[in-house]
Design a protein around this motif. Structure first.
Motif, mmCIF file in Angstrom:
data_model
loop_
_atom_site.group_PDB
_atom_site.id
_atom_site.type_symbol
_atom_site.label_atom_id
_atom_site.label_comp_id
_atom_site.label_asym_id
_atom_site.label_seq_id
_atom_site.Cartn_x
_atom_site.Cartn_y
_atom_site.Cartn_z
ATOM 1 N N LEU A 140 12.465 4.126 6.511
ATOM 2 C CA LEU A 140 11.325 5.059 5.834
ATOM 3 C C LEU A 140 11.781 5.506 4.486
ATOM 4 O O LEU A 140 11.239 5.723 3.390
ATOM 5 N N ASP A 141 13.195 5.753 4.422
ATOM 6 C CA ASP A 141 13.923 6.157 3.091
ATOM 7 C C ASP A 141 13.715 4.929 2.116
ATOM 8 O O ASP A 141 13.405 5.114 0.812
ATOM 9 N N TRP A 142 13.858 3.600 2.479
ATOM 10 C CA TRP A 142 13.451 2.553 1.730
ATOM 11 C C TRP A 142 12.163 2.533 0.934
ATOM 12 O O TRP A 142 11.891 2.292 0.037
ATOM 13 N N PHE A 143 11.070 2.565 1.964
ATOM 14 C CA PHE A 143 9.730 2.826 1.664
ATOM 15 C C PHE A 143 9.210 3.987 0.594
ATOM 16 O O PHE A 143 8.684 3.804 -0.298
ATOM 17 N N LEU A 144 10.156 5.098 0.907
ATOM 18 C CA LEU A 144 9.769 6.116 -0.051
ATOM 19 C C LEU A 144 10.302 5.960 -1.365
ATOM 20 O O LEU A 144 9.834 6.353 -2.335
ATOM 21 N N ALA A 145 11.712 5.150 -1.465
ATOM 22 C CA ALA A 145 12.131 4.907 -2.528
ATOM 23 C C ALA A 145 11.539 3.874 -3.550
ATOM 24 O O ALA A 145 11.741 4.018 -4.694
ATOM 25 N N TYR A 146 11.072 2.810 -2.711
ATOM 26 C CA TYR A 146 10.434 1.863 -3.394
ATOM 27 C C TYR A 146 9.077 1.621 -2.726
ATOM 28 O O TYR A 146 8.795 0.510 -2.191
ATOM 29 N N PRO A 147 8.136 2.443 -3.184
ATOM 30 C CA PRO A 147 6.718 2.207 -2.742
ATOM 31 C C PRO A 147 6.044 0.965 -3.292
ATOM 32 O O PRO A 147 5.275 0.445 -2.576
ATOM 33 N N TRP A 148 6.576 0.640 -4.510
ATOM 34 C CA TRP A 148 5.788 -0.511 -5.264
ATOM 35 C C TRP A 148 6.237 -1.804 -4.284
ATOM 36 O O TRP A 148 5.456 -2.560 -4.295
ATOM 37 N N ALA A 149 7.144 -2.186 -3.738
ATOM 38 C CA ALA A 149 7.865 -2.903 -2.926
ATOM 39 C C ALA A 149 6.747 -3.295 -1.607
ATOM 40 O O ALA A 149 6.408 -4.172 -1.191
ATOM 41 N N PHE A 150 6.758 -1.924 -1.140
ATOM 42 C CA PHE A 150 5.719 -1.933 0.119
ATOM 43 C C PHE A 150 4.270 -2.582 -0.345
ATOM 44 O O PHE A 150 3.561 -3.294 0.336
ATOM 45 N N ILE A 151 3.856 -2.008 -1.487
ATOM 46 C CA ILE A 151 2.534 -2.439 -1.857
ATOM 47 C C ILE A 151 2.411 -4.023 -2.364
ATOM 48 O O ILE A 151 1.424 -4.775 -1.855
ATOM 49 N N LEU A 152 3.618 -4.459 -2.730
ATOM 50 C CA LEU A 152 3.642 -5.814 -3.224
ATOM 51 C C LEU A 152 3.692 -6.868 -2.070
ATOM 52 O O LEU A 152 2.968 -7.667 -1.841
ATOM 53 N N PHE A 193 0.355 -6.601 -0.404
ATOM 54 C CA PHE A 193 -0.637 -7.654 -1.268
ATOM 55 C C PHE A 193 -0.387 -9.285 -0.972
ATOM 56 O O PHE A 193 -1.445 -9.688 -1.061
ATOM 57 N N ILE A 194 0.912 -9.402 -1.032
ATOM 58 C CA ILE A 194 1.170 -10.896 -0.915
ATOM 59 C C ILE A 194 0.692 -11.376 0.493
ATOM 60 O O ILE A 194 0.053 -12.306 0.752
ATOM 61 N N PHE A 195 0.839 -10.600 1.322
ATOM 62 C CA PHE A 195 0.503 -10.667 2.969
ATOM 63 C C PHE A 195 -1.009 -10.901 2.950
ATOM 64 O O PHE A 195 -1.456 -11.892 3.333
ATOM 65 N N ALA A 196 -1.864 -10.071 2.454
ATOM 66 C CA ALA A 196 -3.042 -10.031 2.424
ATOM 67 C C ALA A 196 -3.435 -11.239 1.608
ATOM 68 O O ALA A 196 -4.596 -11.939 1.869
#
Length: 155
Positions: free
Chosen positions: A102-114, A117-120
């Motif tokens: 959770l901390d990682w996703f909050l610190a790097y939201p662009w990574a989660f979006i990327l 996007f790649i998976f989709a």
């Protein structure tokens, strides 16, 4: 929310089974040097090789590559699920893992979006290639096969 269309899925399954039967009949009736396969896709590859028409094979190889890529992309999700199950079974401390993710996703939201996007993109590309294989390339291959057989009969 999109509903799954089971009727369409069943029709597509039976139509590919019917196409496979038709290919088997053509191969046996004309005594073609094509190995009889048990799946439609493998049989279509055999026909493509016989006709020296690489488009179906190339599309199938792209589809396989996308399958592998989706598996690699999904691996972190599988690992996370395994950690969550192990945490539920009290084998490891789940709160630390959940907090770190959770901390990682909050610190790097662009990574989660990327990542999403790649998976989709992989899933969409897979569907588009599959649609092209079955509704555009294969009908052309079948037409080419029938044309070639008709030309041989006329000679």
């Amino acid at each position: 929310m999109r509903k799954l269309n089971y009727g369409k899925t069943m029709v597509e399954f039976f139509s590919s089974a019917e196409e496979l039967k038709q290919l088997h009949k053509i191969i046996s009736d004309y005594n073609l040097p094509i190995k009889s396969e048990d799946t439609f896709e493998k049989q279509a590859v055999g026909v493509s090789e016989y006709l020296n028409e690489p488009t179906f094979i190339e599309a199938r190889n792209k589809k396989r590559s996308l399958n592998i890529m989706s598996g690699v992309i999904a691996l972190p999700i599988v690992v996370f699920i395994v950690y969550m199950i192990l945490g539920k079974l009290k084998v490891i401390d789940r709160e630390d893992i959940f907090k770190n993710v959770l901390d990682w996703f909050l610190a790097y939201p662009w990574a989660f979006i990327l990542y999403a996007f790649i998976f989709a993109s992989i899933v969409i590309a897979h569907k588009l290639i599959e649609k092209k294989m079955y509704y555009k390339i294969y009908p052309n291959i079948k037409l080419k096969l029938l044309d070639q057989l008709n030309q041989n009969i006329e000679k």
